[in-house]
Structure formats: C-alpha cells, structure tokens
Design an enzyme around this catalytic site. Structure first.
Site, mmCIF file in Angstrom:
data_model
loop_
_atom_site.group_PDB
_atom_site.id
_atom_site.type_symbol
_atom_site.label_atom_id
_atom_site.label_comp_id
_atom_site.label_asym_id
_atom_site.label_seq_id
_atom_site.Cartn_x
_atom_site.Cartn_y
_atom_site.Cartn_z
ATOM 1 N N ASP A 12 0.823 -1.208 0.000
ATOM 2 C CA ASP A 12 0.000 0.000 0.000
ATOM 3 C C ASP A 12 0.860 1.263 0.000
ATOM 4 O O ASP A 12 1.934 1.291 0.608
ATOM 5 C CB ASP A 12 -0.912 -0.019 1.240
ATOM 6 C CG ASP A 12 -2.024 1.002 1.129
ATOM 7 O OD1 ASP A 12 -2.292 1.490 0.010
ATOM 8 O OD2 ASP A 12 -2.628 1.332 2.164
ATOM 9 N N ASN A 14 1.397 3.323 -3.003
ATOM 10 C CA ASN A 14 1.923 3.771 -4.302
ATOM 11 C C ASN A 14 1.342 5.124 -4.711
ATOM 12 O O ASN A 14 2.063 6.016 -5.156
ATOM 13 C CB ASN A 14 1.532 2.780 -5.409
ATOM 14 C CG ASN A 14 2.301 1.490 -5.327
ATOM 15 O OD1 ASN A 14 3.259 1.385 -4.588
ATOM 16 N ND2 ASN A 14 1.870 0.511 -6.091
ATOM 17 N N GLY A 15 0.017 5.234 -4.591
ATOM 18 C CA GLY A 15 -0.666 6.445 -5.050
ATOM 19 C C GLY A 15 -0.164 7.672 -4.303
ATOM 20 O O GLY A 15 0.199 8.691 -4.920
ATOM 21 N N ARG A 16 -0.088 7.566 -2.980
ATOM 22 C CA ARG A 16 0.376 8.704 -2.171
ATOM 23 C C ARG A 16 1.816 9.071 -2.516
ATOM 24 O O ARG A 16 2.178 10.234 -2.635
ATOM 25 C CB ARG A 16 0.254 8.367 -0.673
ATOM 26 C CG ARG A 16 -1.130 8.612 -0.113
ATOM 27 C CD ARG A 16 -1.275 7.975 1.237
ATOM 28 N NE ARG A 16 -1.422 6.526 1.132
ATOM 29 C CZ ARG A 16 -1.244 5.679 2.137
ATOM 30 N NH1 ARG A 16 -0.882 6.128 3.325
ATOM 31 N NH2 ARG A 16 -1.429 4.399 1.959
ATOM 32 N N ARG A 25 -0.250 9.578 -9.556
ATOM 33 C CA ARG A 25 -0.438 8.294 -8.860
ATOM 34 C C ARG A 25 0.245 7.161 -9.636
ATOM 35 O O ARG A 25 0.855 6.262 -9.057
ATOM 36 C CB ARG A 25 -1.928 7.988 -8.689
ATOM 37 C CG ARG A 25 -2.640 8.877 -7.678
ATOM 38 C CD ARG A 25 -4.104 8.448 -7.520
ATOM 39 N NE ARG A 25 -4.221 7.043 -7.185
ATOM 40 C CZ ARG A 25 -4.133 6.554 -5.949
ATOM 41 N NH1 ARG A 25 -3.952 7.350 -4.925
ATOM 42 N NH2 ARG A 25 -4.251 5.256 -5.748
ATOM 43 N N HIS A 29 2.858 3.786 -8.906
ATOM 44 C CA HIS A 29 2.755 2.353 -9.240
ATOM 45 C C HIS A 29 4.026 1.870 -9.936
ATOM 46 O O HIS A 29 4.504 0.766 -9.678
ATOM 47 C CB HIS A 29 1.530 2.107 -10.130
ATOM 48 C CG HIS A 29 0.226 2.353 -9.418
ATOM 49 N ND1 HIS A 29 -0.059 1.798 -8.186
ATOM 50 C CD2 HIS A 29 -0.856 3.105 -9.747
ATOM 51 C CE1 HIS A 29 -1.264 2.192 -7.797
ATOM 52 N NE2 HIS A 29 -1.769 2.996 -8.713
ATOM 53 N N LEU A 122 10.752 -20.800 -5.557
ATOM 54 C CA LEU A 122 9.887 -19.821 -4.885
ATOM 55 C C LEU A 122 8.568 -19.777 -5.640
ATOM 56 O O LEU A 122 8.561 -19.745 -6.867
ATOM 57 C CB LEU A 122 10.546 -18.425 -4.919
ATOM 58 C CG LEU A 122 9.651 -17.230 -4.575
ATOM 59 C CD1 LEU A 122 9.186 -17.294 -3.118
ATOM 60 C CD2 LEU A 122 10.399 -15.906 -4.802
ATOM 61 N N ARG A 178 -5.346 -2.119 8.324
ATOM 62 C CA ARG A 178 -6.536 -2.933 8.038
ATOM 63 C C ARG A 178 -6.158 -4.048 7.075
ATOM 64 O O ARG A 178 -5.080 -4.022 6.468
ATOM 65 C CB ARG A 178 -7.666 -2.063 7.483
ATOM 66 C CG ARG A 178 -7.301 -1.242 6.282
ATOM 67 C CD ARG A 178 -8.519 -0.530 5.691
ATOM 68 N NE ARG A 178 -8.078 0.429 4.700
ATOM 69 C CZ ARG A 178 -8.044 1.755 4.881
ATOM 70 N NH1 ARG A 178 -8.447 2.285 6.006
ATOM 71 N NH2 ARG A 178 -7.614 2.544 3.918
HETATM 72 C C1 FPP Z 1 -1.874 0.021 -3.453
HETATM 73 O O1 FPP Z 1 -1.433 1.346 -3.387
HETATM 74 C C2 FPP Z 1 -1.296 -0.627 -4.602
HETATM 75 C C3 FPP Z 1 -2.001 -1.186 -5.624
HETATM 76 C C4 FPP Z 1 -3.464 -1.180 -5.682
HETATM 77 C C5 FPP Z 1 -1.309 -1.791 -6.784
HETATM 78 C C6 FPP Z 1 -0.056 -2.542 -6.489
HETATM 79 C C7 FPP Z 1 0.788 -2.545 -7.703
HETATM 80 C C8 FPP Z 1 2.125 -2.505 -7.741
HETATM 81 C C9 FPP Z 1 2.988 -2.579 -6.552
HETATM 82 C C10 FPP Z 1 2.842 -2.364 -9.034
HETATM 83 C C11 FPP Z 1 2.541 -3.391 -10.017
HETATM 84 C C12 FPP Z 1 2.809 -4.749 -9.535
HETATM 85 C C13 FPP Z 1 3.005 -5.804 -10.332
HETATM 86 C C14 FPP Z 1 3.208 -7.142 -9.732
HETATM 87 C C15 FPP Z 1 3.072 -5.680 -11.798
HETATM 88 P P1 FPP Z 1 -2.511 2.520 -3.519
HETATM 89 O O2 FPP Z 1 -2.570 2.900 -4.956
HETATM 90 O O3 FPP Z 1 -3.794 2.082 -2.912
HETATM 91 O O4 FPP Z 1 -1.831 3.640 -2.667
HETATM 92 P P2 FPP Z 1 -2.539 4.789 -1.839
HETATM 93 O O5 FPP Z 1 -3.125 4.145 -0.609
HETATM 94 O O6 FPP Z 1 -1.415 5.705 -1.510
HETATM 95 O O7 FPP Z 1 -3.568 5.412 -2.729
#
Ligand code: FPP
Length: 224
Positions: A12, A14-16, A25, A29, A122, A178
C-alpha cells in the site's frame, strides 16, 4: 527461531508516493514495481518458499479507468519482459483471484502460470481481482455442491490458496492498519506487521528487519 515459509504483503502507498514526489499516482505504481523486484530478489535469497502479493483487489475496480489500465499495462510489460528470467530462477507464478481481464492479459497470465508450473524455488502468488469474502463464499458453495464433509481441512481445498501453507507473516506498508479483504481465512494465526513507509520506499533492509523480528516471536497458537 521460527522458520519462514510464507510471506504475504499488502503493497500500500503507491498512489500517495506518486502524488507526493511526481504529482502522478501512476508514477507511484511504476516505482512500486521496482520494490516488487527488490523484494522478490530478497525472498529468493532468504530461501522463503512462498510470497503472496496483493496487486489488485475486487474493490480496486472502483478506481478511475486510466489508473486501472496503467496498472494492467505495467503487469503486462512486467510479464513479457521478466517471465523467462523468473522461469530461469525456478520461480513459479500463480494467480489467486478471478482472471477476467482483457483477452491479452488473461492469455499472458495463463502462459506465465503454465510455463513456470513445475518450478520449486519460490512460488509467487499474485492476488489479482482477489477478494477474500467472495473466495470464502465460493468455497462454501463448491464444498456443499460436492457434498463434501464440512471440515476445516476440506474447506481449504476450495480456496485459491489450496496446497499453499498459511502465511507466517503479513506485511502492510503505507501506514494503514486494516486487512482490506485479503486472505481473511488464511491469516488466522499470521503475525502481522504494519509498516509506516509507503510501498515504493520499502526496501530490503526494512524487509529483513521484519523477518528477524518474526523469527524470535513466541508463537503459541492458543497454547501457553
Ligand atoms: C496500493 O497502493 C497498490 C495497488 C493497488 C497496486 C499494487 C501494484 C504494484 C505494486 C505495481 C505493479 C505490480 C506488479 C506485480 C506488476 P494505492 O494505490 O492504494 O496507494 P494509496 O493508498 O497511496 O492510494
């Protein structure tokens, strides 16, 4: 010391991260994928046999189409570029969740799973279009339809995670506490680590700190 067979991660933040550093955002990712690569490498090095990554939940469909498309294109490019190398490293890829994406992505996922099926170094379980409640309901339905005896052991046969040991460790980055509909049945006795850092900032050192902490926890499973 507790052995570590299976680590599960809610990646969790990435977006932030993307908004904070790149005003996008999607840039978060992209950076998150680099962390995925680092953590796979370290998991191999640590000889851990199962790594489960929550990449897209059934609830993530609520996001803007542009972000969803970007996430899937990242995944497609990752598989096209890296599947041969993963195979060489004897990594098995398994999708947990319902594969109802574009024809192209569905095909790519199946090809990747088939290609790496026999690998034993793995196993990476990629949770895609995954939701734990619907997984559980579906398992109940199939178990009843098959008139199988209702027991914990039989029930687990009908989950996406059949034949996979329950996670020893769950890590959630991004400073949020959570479970977000992730592996609700399988996490019954898992040790949970909430990490303040956003996923793109998480690194091998943070990962190893958690692995070390886990190894010295006294796990009682209800005993004393
Ligand atoms: C949650 O962060 C992350 C995701 C919904 C996507 C996860 C994807 C990756 C790590 C990259 C791609 C992975 C692969 C295996 C190709 P969020 O966007 O909800 O973050 P936020 O809470 O800050 O909005």
């Amino acid at each position: 010391m507790n052995p570590i067979k299976h680590v599960a991660i809610i990646m969790d933040g990435n977006g932030r991260w993307g908004l904070k550093y790149k005003n996008s955002r999607n840039a978060g990712h992209k950076a998150g994928l680099k962390t995925v690569e680092k953590i796979i490498k370290e998991t191999l090095r640590q000889k851990i046999k199962f790594l489960t990554l929550y990449a897209f939940s059934t609830e993530n469909w609520k996001r803007p189409q542009k972000e969803i498309s970007f996430l899937f294109s990242l995944l497609e490019n990752f598989l096209i570029k890296r599947i041969n190398e993963l195979n060489k490293q004897k990594i098995k890829l398994k999708i947990i969740g319902i594969k109802n994406f574009s024809k192209k992505l569905n095909r790519l996922l199946s090809i990747s799973e088939n290609k790496t099926f026999k690998n034993r170094e793995l196993q990476i379980n990629l949770a895609l279009n995954y939701g734990s409640k619907s997984e559980i309901l579906n398992a109940v339905k199939v178990m009843l339809k098959k008139k199988d005896r209702v027991s914990e052991k039989n029930f687990t046969k009908y989950l996406h995670t059949t034949n996979i040991p329950d996670p020893d460790i769950l890590i959630r980055t991004g400073n949020t506490k959570r479970l977000s509909n992730f592996l609700l049945w399988q996490l019954a006795y898992t040790e949970i680590f909430f990490e303040k850092k956003l996923w793109p900032d998480f690194n091998e050192k943070d990962y190893n700190k958690i692995l070390k902490k886990f190894q010295i926890i006294k796990r009682n499973y209800g005993n004393i």
